[in-house]
Design an enzyme around this catalytic site. Structure first.
Site, PDB file in Angstrom:
ATOM      1  N   CYS A  18      39.467  37.094  46.130  1.00 46.55           N
ATOM      2  CA  CYS A  18      39.855  37.502  47.476  1.00 46.55           C
ATOM      3  C   CYS A  18      39.810  39.007  47.697  1.00 46.55           C
ATOM      4  CB  CYS A  18      41.293  37.086  47.786  1.00 46.55           C
ATOM      5  SG  CYS A  18      41.608  35.352  47.666  1.00 46.55           S
ATOM      6  N   GLY A  44      34.691  38.351  47.780  1.00 49.52           N
ATOM      7  CA  GLY A  44      34.765  36.973  48.263  1.00 49.52           C
ATOM      8  C   GLY A  44      33.681  36.739  49.286  1.00 49.52           C
ATOM      9  N   ASN A 123      45.898  37.875  48.119  1.00 49.74           N
ATOM     10  CA  ASN A 123      44.938  38.046  47.036  1.00 49.74           C
ATOM     11  C   ASN A 123      45.690  37.880  45.731  1.00 49.74           C
ATOM     12  OD1 ASN A 123      43.208  40.928  45.596  1.00 49.74           O
ATOM     13  ND2 ASN A 123      42.828  38.770  45.293  1.00 49.74           N
ATOM     14  N   GLY A 124      45.210  36.920  44.926  1.00 52.37           N
ATOM     15  CA  GLY A 124      45.888  36.661  43.667  1.00 52.37           C
ATOM     16  C   GLY A 124      46.036  35.175  43.443  1.00 52.37           C
ATOM     17  N   CYS A 258      45.022  44.776  36.475  1.00 54.67           N
ATOM     18  CA  CYS A 258      43.879  44.032  35.924  1.00 54.67           C
ATOM     19  C   CYS A 258      42.790  44.998  35.472  1.00 54.67           C
ATOM     20  CB  CYS A 258      43.316  43.100  36.986  1.00 54.67           C
ATOM     21  SG  CYS A 258      41.703  42.394  36.568  1.00 54.67           S
ATOM     22  N   TYR A 264      34.270  45.385  36.507  1.00 56.24           N
ATOM     23  CA  TYR A 264      33.297  44.654  37.305  1.00 56.24           C
ATOM     24  C   TYR A 264      33.717  44.396  38.749  1.00 56.24           C
ATOM     25  CZ  TYR A 264      30.309  40.744  38.724  1.00 56.24           C
ATOM     26  OH  TYR A 264      29.448  39.940  39.384  1.00 56.24           O
ATOM     27  N   SER A 305      25.115  45.301  38.197  1.00 58.28           N
ATOM     28  CA  SER A 305      26.431  45.716  37.728  1.00 58.28           C
ATOM     29  C   SER A 305      26.397  46.506  36.433  1.00 58.28           C
ATOM     30  CB  SER A 305      27.335  44.493  37.575  1.00 58.28           C
ATOM     31  OG  SER A 305      26.664  43.515  36.818  1.00 58.28           O
ATOM     32  N   ASP A 367      24.774  45.227  29.973  1.00 56.62           N
ATOM     33  CA  ASP A 367      25.333  44.311  30.974  1.00 56.62           C
ATOM     34  C   ASP A 367      26.852  44.492  30.971  1.00 56.62           C
ATOM     35  OD1 ASP A 367      25.408  42.422  32.948  1.00 56.62           O
ATOM     36  OD2 ASP A 367      24.512  40.814  31.761  1.00 56.62           O
ATOM     37  N   ASP A 368      27.496  44.004  32.056  1.00 57.50           N
ATOM     38  CA  ASP A 368      28.944  44.266  32.168  1.00 57.50           C
ATOM     39  C   ASP A 368      29.777  43.326  31.323  1.00 57.50           C
ATOM     40  OD1 ASP A 368      30.023  41.983  34.196  1.00 57.50           O
ATOM     41  OD2 ASP A 368      27.977  42.606  34.688  1.00 57.50           O
ATOM     42  N   CYS A 404      41.332  33.505  33.201  1.00 55.97           N
ATOM     43  CA  CYS A 404      42.296  34.249  34.009  1.00 55.97           C
ATOM     44  C   CYS A 404      43.010  33.288  34.952  1.00 55.97           C
ATOM     45  CB  CYS A 404      41.572  35.329  34.821  1.00 55.97           C
ATOM     46  SG  CYS A 404      42.686  36.226  35.935  1.00 55.97           S
ATOM     47  N   CYS A 461      46.627  44.431  32.427  1.00 55.00           N
ATOM     48  CA  CYS A 461      46.487  43.011  32.099  1.00 55.00           C
ATOM     49  C   CYS A 461      45.095  42.837  31.544  1.00 55.00           C
ATOM     50  CB  CYS A 461      46.674  42.120  33.329  1.00 55.00           C
ATOM     51  SG  CYS A 461      46.329  40.384  32.939  1.00 55.00           S
ATOM     52  N   CYS A 464      42.167  38.143  29.672  1.00 51.92           N
ATOM     53  CA  CYS A 464      40.857  37.497  29.488  1.00 51.92           C
ATOM     54  C   CYS A 464      40.210  37.911  28.174  1.00 51.92           C
ATOM     55  CB  CYS A 464      39.934  37.785  30.671  1.00 51.92           C
ATOM     56  SG  CYS A 464      39.782  39.529  31.094  1.00 51.92           S
TER      57      CYS A 464
END
Lengths: 487, 487, 487, 487
Positions: A18, A44, A123-124, A258, A264, A305, A367-368, A404, A461, A464
């Site tokens: 989001c 999004g 968002n979240g 995050c 990214y 990216s 790459d990311d 996540c 955080c 991941c």
């Protein structure tokens, strides 16, 4: 260059779910919200919604599937959204829900209360939403969507507080997880971040009279708003006229922003924690070059990216930077996949190798991240088919080994390549000469933590990568998710 | 990265008017044509058309405004285009003609002759079309479009030759100017280039049985076809089954390929004259750095077309390359321009400056060309507003001082900044610390001519820079255009 | 009531192929043309086109599939059709041609000549078009459509006459068959009827300054124009300013107006030959009652086209008129046929029987014609299923035994029920208690010829009933059609 | 003939607000619902919705603006509505609500309860909805629509009953006014009528296994269902498998069916109270001829709704029936109103007079009702302009002097012509030679009550004529509506 988060193989990327945006204090506020959402489109792409309020016309809303530019630019839509107060939302629809009724799931959500209407964009992800929903239905609430965020509206309806602002606090104190929220009443624009501040939210000044709230600073730039500051973790701001009222409705906690926003999700021209996201990513490339050097002729990004980290890698290593892979910029989501007959001819819809450049060269590809790994294999095939002598993958994030639960669409754990393979096994499965990831410490350094990650008190955080979840994913645990064993 | 020819300020760019593509010898040929046109979309974004032939269904065609991906991917369109022989065309509609009737102007054009049907797609511009059209109407031809290319079909109808191939030759011997043509009969795929070879045309092998003709090699890559060779200036190829018949219908002439294809029109992953277009552009940056050095902190491309030259400039000068300007990749042509009210807030729809990076820096901006100069002023404003200490423009082509009459949409001469100002005047008008263009010799060197331009026998058509027109623009001269005085 | 030509089982009806309309001398002429075509929609429902001319904007045209009301009411279409001179056309697309290219077949056709542009709309059918087309292509004409009417434009282009009016005469002298034509140049509105006057064409006065040409008078009514007179068979009118110039370009002939216009094609509120079409149809019912009396309880029309004759039958016979069959007025062409599963439930999409009324009654059903007979069987089934005691069909035209080649879409002869069966055989095949047709003499009487049909000099074209073709269908004869043997 | 309720001047008609339909026990139930709603389209043309349930796919819904035939025939819509249980709704959107959010107001409404989901479609109007809504919001319900019918779902959510059927009873006992309801759970199809039975609801048998509920019998005919019986006033039926369970949840009351359903709302091929609606309307014409005779030459209906009464009037009076006014059957709602310039020419978009028939005649025009009277004036103008000698209006209902609060869209009282004028004043205002209405007793006789209206115990709700409201319109009274003074 268009180095945002889009990627030619989107199905092999983590997806932010989001972006939120709100404006108060300027005529035609919904037009600014449309522009802001357009600048947040990378957060999004499936659908968007805008609500506005005008004293003569009340609350109005429009919700549409598709890009902001295709929906919220039409006069027949925008003319229905008058007023000087407006909020909006862009989202991914989660798997399977894009059916006949899913437009109901598009935010902002709206509730009519005895003291007036209130719209909310979130968002979240709420980690206790399933339990809350069960409880609310039993008590007589009618849910209109399958979205967990709708709980917030119903919790507000059940609150005994006298003002909408207080009811928002009441409601958010009941929810757990990650949330940045933008809300509006008939007179107020409201912003809230969860106690850990997992998702971003910033405030800007728009001309002399207006204010904006946004997921990222790049969306302030597009409307010519001046970046004022971030909303702080655990903070609630209530904006009315020229007054910005700040309170702290939640128990204090140590922030855990995050870290993947740096890797990214966020746009490279946004500013996070006072630093350019582009610069953080370039620095990731520098760290990566130091940690994982290799002899080669060219450093090429996987577009788009991987570009900033590839630039950094090239600058640190001294190996020339080159555009070895070219992306078709007219690629849209609507291009139908070719039939097998055509595919077998070797069609390459999305990317093309710059073969005259690559032939006979030792190539470093930056790459990311690696999620499922399927994309990495395809890219390797293309590069080798074009005659590269060697292929070395360098990844601008540590191995993604955990899902996540805080507002990002991740595959389940068993689908994550790094959850089931070692680095060497991944290298062999992808089929490249070498594959290296930046370390978690290296990533923290690039993000401004000179000492790397402090395991006792991590600044971000990074669940991941680490499996260290700062909020227990209670709904998921109830469904059977296994947390990482204590070490 | 998406470093094609698109540009955030498209109205200040020269525009290639067409891309052409044809396929023979594979099932569902129109699907390959759609993919090829998609890869050539940068050569014409306004409209496209495809014709196919199937023995049971005859000739069919579809012509649409808009992107290939939005039209020629729908089953309801593609299912009407069966057969193993197909050609297509993408185009810009020229100013003012995009009205109720303009779909008639979308190629390929089709004619039914006593010996069967023939479809033709044309890239280029005929310099004697107005005179030909007058003559044909007087003799009883009914024109269906306002396109000059339709003359070719009517000239064919008037030919007394017995075969369509011979009639095409007859017709093309009557026309003057620049043309690459792809045509099809019920059994043959035909390609022709004008005697000077101004516009490109290449041939590829598709599997064991098929052949393709394309404006650029990048469109062969997308369908997995192998690049065989360029069609030579003045050559006509007739492909049927596995036989490729080559003839030379025109009087011999010295080739004059369009040098601007190297600078801007062609995709960087295409190959022209055996060289990667990307590499030529990077080399332009290298030459530019040698010719026009300046002390600075950063080299930034104007996205996306300035990117390869900026990389070359950085590598030659040693000044770090950086993404100082970020383009919104979700930008579409459909975003409505904001109202004045909103514009005055300082809205930046298309580009955003990476301000944290730029602030206080001496910045070199590398762009591909300067046409009207209006874009350069806007970019300068953005960079200075973000706090750059100095702004130096470096342009990857010489001053554009003359219009093109060979298939490129150029403003009339009086609108070209370089036609009315010296380099210093342009610098002051744009308002930058320095403005420098590559020399014509430097451009020739970057394009592989080590000795620079041979004025007696120039290898390329460079009329837009030099005013040296290899074919007299007779229709335009009749309208009053003044050629450059002999020196 | 909506008693026009539409019919719930349209696939079992003869279909008029065109309606034409033109206006000169009023601002926004194309708006009047759109209204006129809307009133002529029953003459052609598949597609429509309008051309207009404005001195500043030249000729413009718009052609669309679908209803006039859905296309030619949109500002984005109508705004492209400025000027005080405009013509238009509605049509059926003939079987099979509604494909990707068929929009090219939608009239008016347009040609650019050395003396200026000319647009033409044609109602009727040319019986020597195939031969003309072959000849024109051999001489170098490029056809853009599959429509025979396009021949007229190419014949004009080949004419050596100096004015467009004279070129129209030249062209129409070369064609054979039935034609009413409306044409326009930059200054003139032109109307022509073929020597036999098979298809209708009328002239009206529009305010003080304007004129209109129309297939039927009902379309004059809708725009408030006053009906002046019919264009006579073999007449050409050229209208410019307030001057109407009338000439006779063809050899004199005895008129043969299409009698089926009286039976079914024209709207009941139109006036033909000075008589109300409604009144002629009611009189057909009166004649039918006299010729084919039967004892019954109710006279019911097959809606909507049988209504006036049913009223006449009731009035002459004294048997009460009743609405025994109700048509769903929201029926559109877009309703998808139900699946077999649903159809087998007995679904009745288009018509419903008024069962409480019909049950136990002896019912006379009045329909306008019997073509294939399939519809009559379905209606009989519905009426019997609802419990009618007896069913008697009375048909307001003689048996349709021959195809029309003058602008009507008829099945081939072998598909016409009356071409292969006697009246008794038809009755048994349909399965009703009695089936009777009006006689050809009775039909002539109802149409105002008190003495019935004069076989030596029939007033109407009645080839569909009699096989007496006033113009030899030469293209069809070449294809193998067998004329009626001389008697 | 298409004699339904549509009318060329729809804005001068009372409008039924809804049609409802439900099916259980057959595969693809939603297809039957779509057909049923199509047959009920005259009861609501603005929007429609369908909900279905399938054990594997749960509840699904689709809601659309526009005709059933344009929305609920598309595979992409219908394929999302699987299952053997389905209900649907067609509606008018009330004035002003057709904005950006109004799709939320389209029924059926859906609620998720702890014992499962339930969808509800409502025909009628709740007279205490505003008060209920206030109460529910204060207790924490979130309303998603502006529709009063949504109260029912929230009342169900607050019920403490254990089954959905019992909760529906609970909810409906709280509401006042007129309602026919069709609802569905995962296994049951439910139908309810309010105690007075103001709105219709009938039950049909569909094959061996299925059942249908419908507003009218004509919608049973379209799907081939057999009409079983009416749901009785105050009755609730719960259908599951082959079991139909009937209960009486409400206190007993004397039925008051809406008499206007007989006059105008219902389709003529429906059956109400055992009688054909067509026959009742024809009988109204007979009564009208007896009560209000006049010498004339022709009896003409105002198409289409005046047709049956005009037939009856002709038959009783002996004056010939004729189609004096012809309606353009291609008229759609989308035809844009002409500009003033064009209107002043005398454009007649919707109706045309059959002038050859009318000229010099004394004409009786039969219409179903007079609401504002504006239409009657326009029709009178047309008839006189065509040269009628006399115009006599005969109206198939008594003067409409009171608004309806039970599910019909009526203008407010001051806009009703009969509320402010006597019959003579209305005649003069309209400008006709005579104007007569049927008496209320005459209407009752035509509807089967031989003794006319029993004032002490009227069989029908006739509040729009009499001001005698069987249920107090409490919300309206609170807003200030003045009931008729007691006499």
């Amino acid at each position: 260059m268009a180095p945002f988060r889009s990627h030619p193989f989107d199905d092999d990327k983590l997806k932010e779910e989001c972006g939120i945006f709100g404006v108060i204090g300027v005529a035609d506020a919904s037009n600014f919200v449309a522009l802001g959402l357009h600048a947040l489109q990378h957060r999004g792409q499936e659908a968007g919604g805008i609500v506005s309020y005008h004293p003569d016309h009340g609350f109005n809303s429009a919700r549409r599937f598709g890009y902001v530019r295709d929906n919220f630019t039409k006069p027949e839509v925008m003319d229905t959204l008058p007023g000087s107060l407006s909020i909006g939302h862009v989202r991914y629809s989660t798997a399977g829900s894009k059916g006949a009724t899913a437009i109901r799931d598009v935010q902002p959500f709206f509730g009519e209360f005895s003291m007036g209407g209130c719209a909310i964009a979130h968002n979240g992800n709420l980690t206790n939403a399933a339990a809350l929903r069960r409880e609310l239905i039993e008590r007589g609430s009618i849910f209109q969507s399958s979205s967990d965020s709708e709980c917030i509206i119903h919790l507000m309806a059940r609150s005994i507080q006298k003002t909408l602002s207080e009811r928002i606090k009441d409601a958010l104190r009941r929810v757990e997880g990650a949330f940045s929220v933008v809300a509006m009443t008939r007179t107020k624009l409201i912003g809230v971040r969860d106690p850990l501040g997992v998702r971003p939210l910033v405030m800007g000044r728009l001309g002399d009279s207006g204010w904006a709230l946004s997921s990222e600073t790049c969306a302030l730039d597009i409307i010519g708003a001046e970046f004022v500051r971030e909303i702080e973790p655990g903070e609630m701001v209530v904006i009315e006229g020229n007054k910005v009222d700040s309170t702290r409705p939640f128990a204090p906690a140590k922030p855990r922003f995050c870290i993947f926003e740096n890797v990214y999700f966020s746009r490279p021209d946004s500013i996070i924690g006072g630093r350019s996201v582009y610069e953080t990513r370039r620095q990731i490339g520098v760290e990566l070059a130091r940690e994982t050097p290799v002899e080669a002729d060219l450093v090429c990004p996987v577009p788009d990216s991987g570009t900033p980290a590839a630039i950094g890698y090239s600058q640190e290593s001294g190996i020339p930077y080159a555009m070895g892979i070219i992306r078709n910029q007219y690629m849209g989501r609507t291009f139908i996949e070719p039939t097998d007959h055509i595919r077998n001819m070797g069609v390459r819809l999305k990317l093309n190798v710059n073969r005259a450049l690559i032939k006979g060269k030792r190539v470093i590809l930056v790459d990311d991240s690696v999620v499922r790994g399927t994309t990495s294999r395809k890219i390797k095939d293309m590069i080798l088919e074009a005659g590269a002598a060697e292929v070395h993958f360098r990844i601008a994030s540590p191995p993604t080994a955990w899902p996540c639960f805080y507002g990002v669409d991740t595959p389940e754990r068993s689908k994550l390549l790094a959850a089931t393979m070692s680095e060497d096994e991944m290298r062999d499965w992808i089929g490249v000469d070498s594959l290296k990831f930046i370390s978690l410490d290296g990533l923290y350094r690039a993000a401004g933590e000179a000492a790397g990650r402090d395991a006792a008190n991590p600044k971000f955080c990074d669940a991941c990568f680490s499996g260290d979840y700062p909020v227990a994913p209670s709904d998921k645990i109830e469904e059977g998710f296994q947390m990482k064993a204590a070490e």
